[in-house]
Motif scaffolding. Structure first.
Motif, PDB file in Angstrom:
ATOM      1  N   TYR A  86     -46.387 -13.751  29.513  1.00 55.18           N
ATOM      2  CA  TYR A  86     -46.868 -12.851  28.479  1.00 55.18           C
ATOM      3  C   TYR A  86     -46.044 -13.097  27.225  1.00 55.18           C
ATOM      4  CZ  TYR A  86     -47.314  -8.261  26.225  1.00 55.18           C
ATOM      5  OH  TYR A  86     -47.526  -7.247  25.344  1.00 55.18           O
ATOM      6  N   TYR A 153     -47.335   3.613  18.452  1.00 56.25           N
ATOM      7  CA  TYR A 153     -48.062   3.842  19.705  1.00 56.25           C
ATOM      8  C   TYR A 153     -47.713   5.194  20.321  1.00 56.25           C
ATOM      9  CZ  TYR A 153     -51.196   0.054  20.903  1.00 56.25           C
ATOM     10  OH  TYR A 153     -52.282  -0.774  20.951  1.00 56.25           O
ATOM     11  N   GLY A 185     -53.825   1.729  27.053  1.00 51.45           N
ATOM     12  CA  GLY A 185     -53.563   0.328  26.692  1.00 51.45           C
ATOM     13  C   GLY A 185     -54.647  -0.597  27.193  1.00 51.45           C
ATOM     14  N   VAL A 209     -59.494  -8.041  23.103  1.00 54.29           N
ATOM     15  CA  VAL A 209     -59.854  -9.439  23.346  1.00 54.29           C
ATOM     16  C   VAL A 209     -60.465  -9.567  24.737  1.00 54.29           C
ATOM     17  CG1 VAL A 209     -58.900 -11.765  23.640  1.00 54.29           C
ATOM     18  CG2 VAL A 209     -58.168 -10.346  21.700  1.00 54.29           C
ATOM     19  N   GLY A 245     -57.740  -5.349  29.694  1.00 58.38           N
ATOM     20  CA  GLY A 245     -56.663  -5.474  28.717  1.00 58.38           C
ATOM     21  C   GLY A 245     -55.890  -6.740  29.009  1.00 58.38           C
TER      22      GLY A 245
HETATM   23  N1  PXG Z   1     -56.637  -0.578  23.815  1.00 59.71           N
HETATM   24  C1  PXG Z   1     -55.378  -0.431  23.403  1.00 59.71           C
HETATM   25  C2  PXG Z   1     -54.953   0.828  22.763  1.00 59.71           C
HETATM   26  C3  PXG Z   1     -54.475  -1.495  23.582  1.00 59.71           C
HETATM   27  O1  PXG Z   1     -53.219  -1.376  23.172  1.00 59.71           O
HETATM   28  C4  PXG Z   1     -56.244  -2.775  24.630  1.00 59.71           C
HETATM   29  C5  PXG Z   1     -57.079  -1.703  24.405  1.00 59.71           C
HETATM   30  C6  PXG Z   1     -56.797  -4.018  25.251  1.00 59.71           C
HETATM   31  O2  PXG Z   1     -56.888  -5.053  24.287  1.00 59.71           O
HETATM   32  P1  PXG Z   1     -56.725  -6.593  24.669  1.00 59.71           P
HETATM   33  O3  PXG Z   1     -56.915  -7.314  23.379  1.00 59.71           O
HETATM   34  O4  PXG Z   1     -55.331  -6.754  25.212  1.00 59.71           O
HETATM   35  O5  PXG Z   1     -57.743  -6.923  25.683  1.00 59.71           O
HETATM   36  C7  PXG Z   1     -54.917  -2.678  24.206  1.00 59.71           C
HETATM   37  C8  PXG Z   1     -53.971  -3.811  24.416  1.00 59.71           C
HETATM   38  C9  PXG Z   1     -48.427  -3.464  27.003  1.00 59.71           C
HETATM   39  C10 PXG Z   1     -49.629  -4.154  26.480  1.00 59.71           C
HETATM   40  O6  PXG Z   1     -47.321  -3.950  26.704  1.00 59.71           O
HETATM   41  C11 PXG Z   1     -50.667  -3.434  25.947  1.00 59.71           C
HETATM   42  C12 PXG Z   1     -51.763  -4.097  25.444  1.00 59.71           C
HETATM   43  C13 PXG Z   1     -51.826  -5.457  25.483  1.00 59.71           C
HETATM   44  C14 PXG Z   1     -50.785  -6.161  26.025  1.00 59.71           C
HETATM   45  C15 PXG Z   1     -49.655  -5.514  26.531  1.00 59.71           C
HETATM   46  O7  PXG Z   1     -48.580  -2.425  27.665  1.00 59.71           O
HETATM   47  N2  PXG Z   1     -52.731  -3.355  24.904  1.00 59.71           N
END
Ligand code: PXG
Length: 289
Positions: A86, A153, A185, A209, A245
């Motif tokens: 990651y 956040y 998330g 994404v 996510g």
């Molecule tokens: N909603 C929110 C509020 C996010 O923060 C997603 C949806 C999903 O998006 P993606 O582009 O990742 O499919 C996110 C993404 C973590 C962490 O450290 C959180 C996210 C992505 C990566 C790591 O908890 N959130």
């Protein structure tokens, strides 16, 4: 571990930024979380594009071109000799004086951390996740665009605390109108009579994404997908539910507010999408080595 800060690599214990950085003082900045699998960065271009859009939306100039930042991201993974993991990109307003004014910060700070991430145990992918509805609402468009992946956040963190206190794996967030937006998330999807649904971006959901990847996978599988306004009713009466996510990937949800969704087990459409997603992550992406 080697951490990139403004063009230099530092050992973890020396990877530090100023206490006057506005990212720390005011949460003034943006970020991306990106996964890499099998020596390739998954959907790197889309993440970089979203990072620049987030920065643009808050009038933050990233002092590198997209090509340079892409190269720095791949180089950070390489220096850490990782093939699966990651990578977190953080761009803050930078070092400044006390006081909100971003003009006090001459140059943005860029941080790149390549590491491993495990959000949920393997059993959650096999048996499904418990989700509860949070009292904390998703930020409204009029306060700060929920499209911006900002360093603010806190409302999601508070919602996550609610979920944890309830013994759930994730928290469902509604918008100010009471429509389903997303989780703290991850984006949320349901399956009903063979069709897939997810809340629209206007609900306050991040344009995830992974969400976009599910649109592609659904089309490839010949499944209909639409984005109607959704309420908790839609989740309670769904056949299947899952979250998407970068960190979570695709994970089944089996209860909402302790009420079983469908038969209370991960469903066939969810499982099929999980398999398709896994294949895509293993075989596509920007080559690292
Ligand atoms: N909603 C929110 C509020 C996010 O923060 C997603 C949806 C999903 O998006 P993606 O582009 O990742 O499919 C996110 C993404 C973590 C962490 O450290 C959180 C996210 C992505 C990566 C790591 O908890 N959130």
């Amino acid at each position: 571990m080697k951490v990139y800060i403004d063009g230099e690599f530092y050992e973890k214990e020396h990877a530090k930024v100023s206490v006057f950085d506005h990212g720390l003082l005011y949460g003034d900045g943006v970020f991306e979380g990106i996964r890499f699998y099998n020596g390739r960065v998954f959907r790197l271009e889309e993440h970089i594009d979203r990072l620049y859009d987030s920065a643009r939306a808050i009038c933050l100039t990233i002092p590198l071109s997209k090509e340079e930042l892409t190269a720095a991201t791949v180089e950070t993974i390489r220096r850490n000799e990782l093939r699966d993991g990651y990578v977190r990109l953080v761009v803050t307003r930078g070092d400044g004086d006390l006081g909100l004014n971003p003009a006090l910060c001459p140059k943005a700070t860029i941080i790149i951390i390549a590491a491993k991430i495990t959000l949920y145990p393997q059993t959650a992918y096999e048996n499904g996740l418990m989700v509860v509805t949070c009292a904390t609402r998703r930020i409204p468009h009029g306060a700060l665009s929920p499209m911006v992946k900002s360093l603010n956040y806190l409302n999601n963190v508070l919602a996550k605390i609610e979920a944890q206190n309830a013994g759930a794996g994730e928290g469902l967030m509604l918008n100010e109108q009471g429509y389903v937006s997303e989780c703290t998330g991850d984006n949320v999807f349901i399956v009903k009579r063979g069709k897939i649904f997810t809340p629209p971006i206007a609900s306050g959901a991040l344009a995830g994404v992974t969400r976009g990847v599910v649109f592609e996978l659904a089309a490839a599988a010949g499944l209909t997908l639409s984005e109607p306004d959704m309420t908790r009713y839609d989740l309670f009466t769904a056949d299947e539910c899952f979250l998407t996510g970068t960190a979570a990937e695709i994970i089944p949800v089996v209860t909402l507010d302790r009420r079983p969704i469908g038969d209370g087990k991960p469903g066939p459409v969810t499982r099929d999408l999980m398999t398709r997603f896994h294949e895509l992550t293993q075989n596509t992406g920007t080559v690292i080595y």
